[in-house]
Design a protein around this motif. Structure first.
Motif, PDB file in Angstrom:
ATOM      1  N   SER A 111       0.860  -1.175   0.000  1.00 35.81           N
ATOM      2  CA  SER A 111       0.000   0.000   0.000  1.00 35.81           C
ATOM      3  C   SER A 111       0.904   1.235   0.000  1.00 35.81           C
ATOM      4  O   SER A 111       1.925   1.282   0.680  1.00 35.81           O
ATOM      5  CB  SER A 111      -0.934  -0.012   1.197  1.00 35.81           C
ATOM      6  OG  SER A 111      -0.202   0.191   2.376  1.00 35.81           O
ATOM      7  N   LEU A 112       0.538   2.206  -0.773  1.00 39.12           N
ATOM      8  CA  LEU A 112       1.417   3.347  -1.026  1.00 39.12           C
ATOM      9  C   LEU A 112       0.814   4.637  -0.492  1.00 39.12           C
ATOM     10  O   LEU A 112      -0.398   4.753  -0.363  1.00 39.12           O
ATOM     11  CB  LEU A 112       1.632   3.496  -2.538  1.00 39.12           C
ATOM     12  CG  LEU A 112       2.294   2.319  -3.245  1.00 39.12           C
ATOM     13  CD1 LEU A 112       2.185   2.485  -4.756  1.00 39.12           C
ATOM     14  CD2 LEU A 112       3.749   2.176  -2.828  1.00 39.12           C
ATOM     15  N   THR A 113       1.687   5.594  -0.192  1.00 39.18           N
ATOM     16  CA  THR A 113       1.220   6.939   0.124  1.00 39.18           C
ATOM     17  C   THR A 113       1.689   7.864  -0.997  1.00 39.18           C
ATOM     18  O   THR A 113       2.318   7.432  -1.946  1.00 39.18           O
ATOM     19  CB  THR A 113       1.799   7.455   1.460  1.00 39.18           C
ATOM     20  OG1 THR A 113       3.190   7.746   1.274  1.00 39.18           O
ATOM     21  CG2 THR A 113       1.632   6.441   2.572  1.00 39.18           C
ATOM     22  N   ASN A 120       3.993   9.890  -0.778  1.00 37.33           N
ATOM     23  CA  ASN A 120       5.448  10.041  -0.736  1.00 37.33           C
ATOM     24  C   ASN A 120       6.133   8.888  -1.459  1.00 37.33           C
ATOM     25  O   ASN A 120       5.863   7.725  -1.174  1.00 37.33           O
ATOM     26  CB  ASN A 120       5.932  10.076   0.715  1.00 37.33           C
ATOM     27  CG  ASN A 120       5.499  11.344   1.412  1.00 37.33           C
ATOM     28  OD1 ASN A 120       5.764  12.439   0.947  1.00 37.33           O
ATOM     29  ND2 ASN A 120       4.790  11.194   2.531  1.00 37.33           N
ATOM     30  N   THR A 153       8.350   5.935  -2.248  1.00 36.78           N
ATOM     31  CA  THR A 153       9.023   5.020  -1.329  1.00 36.78           C
ATOM     32  C   THR A 153      10.535   5.019  -1.538  1.00 36.78           C
ATOM     33  O   THR A 153      11.280   4.663  -0.623  1.00 36.78           O
ATOM     34  CB  THR A 153       8.496   3.580  -1.502  1.00 36.78           C
ATOM     35  OG1 THR A 153       8.647   3.221  -2.885  1.00 36.78           O
ATOM     36  CG2 THR A 153       7.032   3.464  -1.123  1.00 36.78           C
ATOM     37  N   ASN A 204       2.555  16.064   4.203  1.00 36.17           N
ATOM     38  CA  ASN A 204       2.364  14.606   4.279  1.00 36.17           C
ATOM     39  C   ASN A 204       3.550  13.910   4.920  1.00 36.17           C
ATOM     40  O   ASN A 204       4.319  13.231   4.247  1.00 36.17           O
ATOM     41  CB  ASN A 204       2.197  14.023   2.869  1.00 36.17           C
ATOM     42  CG  ASN A 204       0.806  14.181   2.350  1.00 36.17           C
ATOM     43  OD1 ASN A 204      -0.091  13.436   2.708  1.00 36.17           O
ATOM     44  ND2 ASN A 204       0.633  15.187   1.508  1.00 36.17           N
ATOM     45  N   ASP A 223       3.586  11.350   6.719  1.00 38.19           N
ATOM     46  CA  ASP A 223       3.422   9.892   6.799  1.00 38.19           C
ATOM     47  C   ASP A 223       4.090   9.182   5.632  1.00 38.19           C
ATOM     48  O   ASP A 223       3.967   9.608   4.495  1.00 38.19           O
ATOM     49  CB  ASP A 223       1.939   9.511   6.793  1.00 38.19           C
ATOM     50  CG  ASP A 223       1.263   9.932   8.079  1.00 38.19           C
ATOM     51  OD1 ASP A 223       1.997  10.351   8.998  1.00 38.19           O
ATOM     52  OD2 ASP A 223       0.034   9.848   8.155  1.00 38.19           O
ATOM     53  N   GLY A 224       4.736   8.094   5.942  1.00 34.38           N
ATOM     54  CA  GLY A 224       5.279   7.242   4.879  1.00 34.38           C
ATOM     55  C   GLY A 224       6.493   7.816   4.192  1.00 34.38           C
ATOM     56  O   GLY A 224       6.889   7.358   3.127  1.00 34.38           O
ATOM     57  N   LYS A 225       7.089   8.842   4.776  1.00 25.96           N
ATOM     58  CA  LYS A 225       8.279   9.425   4.150  1.00 25.96           C
ATOM     59  C   LYS A 225       9.482   8.518   4.423  1.00 25.96           C
ATOM     60  O   LYS A 225       9.721   8.132   5.554  1.00 25.96           O
ATOM     61  CB  LYS A 225       8.508  10.826   4.725  1.00 25.96           C
ATOM     62  CG  LYS A 225       9.244  11.742   3.781  1.00 25.96           C
ATOM     63  CD  LYS A 225       9.252  13.169   4.281  1.00 25.96           C
ATOM     64  CE  LYS A 225       8.165  13.989   3.612  1.00 25.96           C
ATOM     65  NZ  LYS A 225       8.122  15.379   4.056  1.00 25.96           N
TER      66      LYS A 225
END
Lengths: 171, 176
Positions: free
Chosen positions: B24-26, B28, B30, B84, B86-88
């Motif tokens: 699952s991706l955000t 940001n 990867t 954002n 999150d997910g950085k």
């Protein structure tokens, strides 16, 4: 390993095993996709385009701004130099998506007004927080462009929560 | 003529394969990277550099060039990134500038007005943009980024893709 070493290593695999010789500068499907920078929404990937099939502009939101139109004019000149013309027989697909980062800029008119080359009042028309309305707006802008007469324009919405594309404005 | 229905059908294959099989991706990337490449259908940055789904943000414009509009775009993306957290991914940010041989931009050399508008410079200064030489133009564009962004955690590199061989050459290795 650094990012560039990783990518050049993968390119070596690509060149050895996947490279297609003889592809041409003109997209085989005579199609230009305007899509977003977002890492989740790679137009070639989500539309399953093969190498050489489509030309792709990627900007913030996949929007049709005055700059995008300027690039279309540059692409038209390149097409003419190749002996064709960006007109009848060509397709432009506007591909925008849900949960787009541009919505986070809604309260930053200092960034958005220069992007759309408009004023604060004009920003409302750009519908940055509503992808369906934004797609309809941008398809209309392309269809109204007299320098792109004959080009068929459509608008697709990609849902980042499902991976699916929906045709919002048919060609 | 393209059948849009065909591309929508291929999207179903994407959903069944890459999308559902992937993480699952955000918003940001990867891989902590952004690639700036050309519109050219032969030079899809994801494919030629093997970028995986979600790994890189990708700007594609005519020539893969750093214009004032590209810099404005980067500023917008930085704001989006800041909003954002999150997910950085950790580690330095990587900006990869990818130009290529046989670029259509070369055909635009006679259209000085178009190019001057694109680069937002007077026509007399166009020679400095090296539109007919990708090895020169990656130097020009990496140079602009180095002037604009001075951060130890921001690496910029310049690559040239050869459309005749499929190989990428690192013209300017990543530097802060």
């Amino acid at each position: 390993m650094g990012v560039v070493e990783t990518l050049t290593g993968r390119n070596a695999d690509f060149a050895k095993t996947q490279f297609t010789e003889g592809l041409r500068m003109m997209p085989a499907l005579k199609t230009i996709v305007i899509g977003c920078v977002d890492p989740r929404v790679d137009p070639e990937a989500v539309l399953g385009a093969e190498p050489g099939e489509i030309a792709t502009i990627r900007n913030v939101g996949g929007r049709v701004t005055p700059r995008t139109l300027e690039e279309m004019m540059m692409l038209r000149k390149v097409t003419q130099a190749a002996g064709g013309d960006l007109g009848l027989g060509w397709e432009v697909i506007v591909l925008q998506h849900t949960h787009c980062g541009i919505t986070l800029l809604e309260d930053q008119p200092d960034l958005l007004t220069p992007y759309f080359e408009t004023d604060e009042q004009g920003l409302a028309e750009q519908a940055v927080s509503d992808p369906r309305a934004a797609i309809a707006h941008d398809v209309a802008a392309l269809r109204a462009e007299t320098r792109l007469e004959g080009v068929r324009v459509s608008g697709l919405l990609y849902d980042v929560a499902t991976g699916q594309v929906e045709t919002v404005v048919a060609p | 003529m393209t059948d849009i229905a065909e591309l929508v059908r291929r999207n179903a294959d994407f959903v069944a394969g890459t999308y559902l099989a992937g993480p699952s991706l955000t918003i940001n990337p990867t891989g902590n990277m952004m690639v700036i490449g050309c519109v050219d259908p032969r030079v899809d940055p994801s494919r030629v550099l093997g970028v995986r789904h979600g790994e890189a943000a990708v700007i594609r414009n005519v020539g893969g060039r750093i214009t004032p509009a590209t810099l404005r775009t980067m500023k917008m993306l930085r704001k989006v990134g800041e909003a954002n957290p999150d997910g950085k991914a950790s580690g330095p940010w990587n900006l990869v500038i990818l130009h290529h041989t046989d670029c259509g931009m070369t055909d635009l050399a006679p259209f000085e007005d178009l190019l001057a508008e694109y680069f937002e410079i007077p026509r007399g200064e166009l020679a400095a943009k090296s539109v007919s030489d990708p090895y020169g133009s990656v130097h020009v564009d990496v140079g602009i980024i180095r002037q604009e962004v001075r951060r130890p955690d921001f690496l910029v590199s310049g690559l040239v893709y050869d459309v005749a061989t499929g190989s990428v050459e690192v013209v300017i290795p990543p530097t802060a």
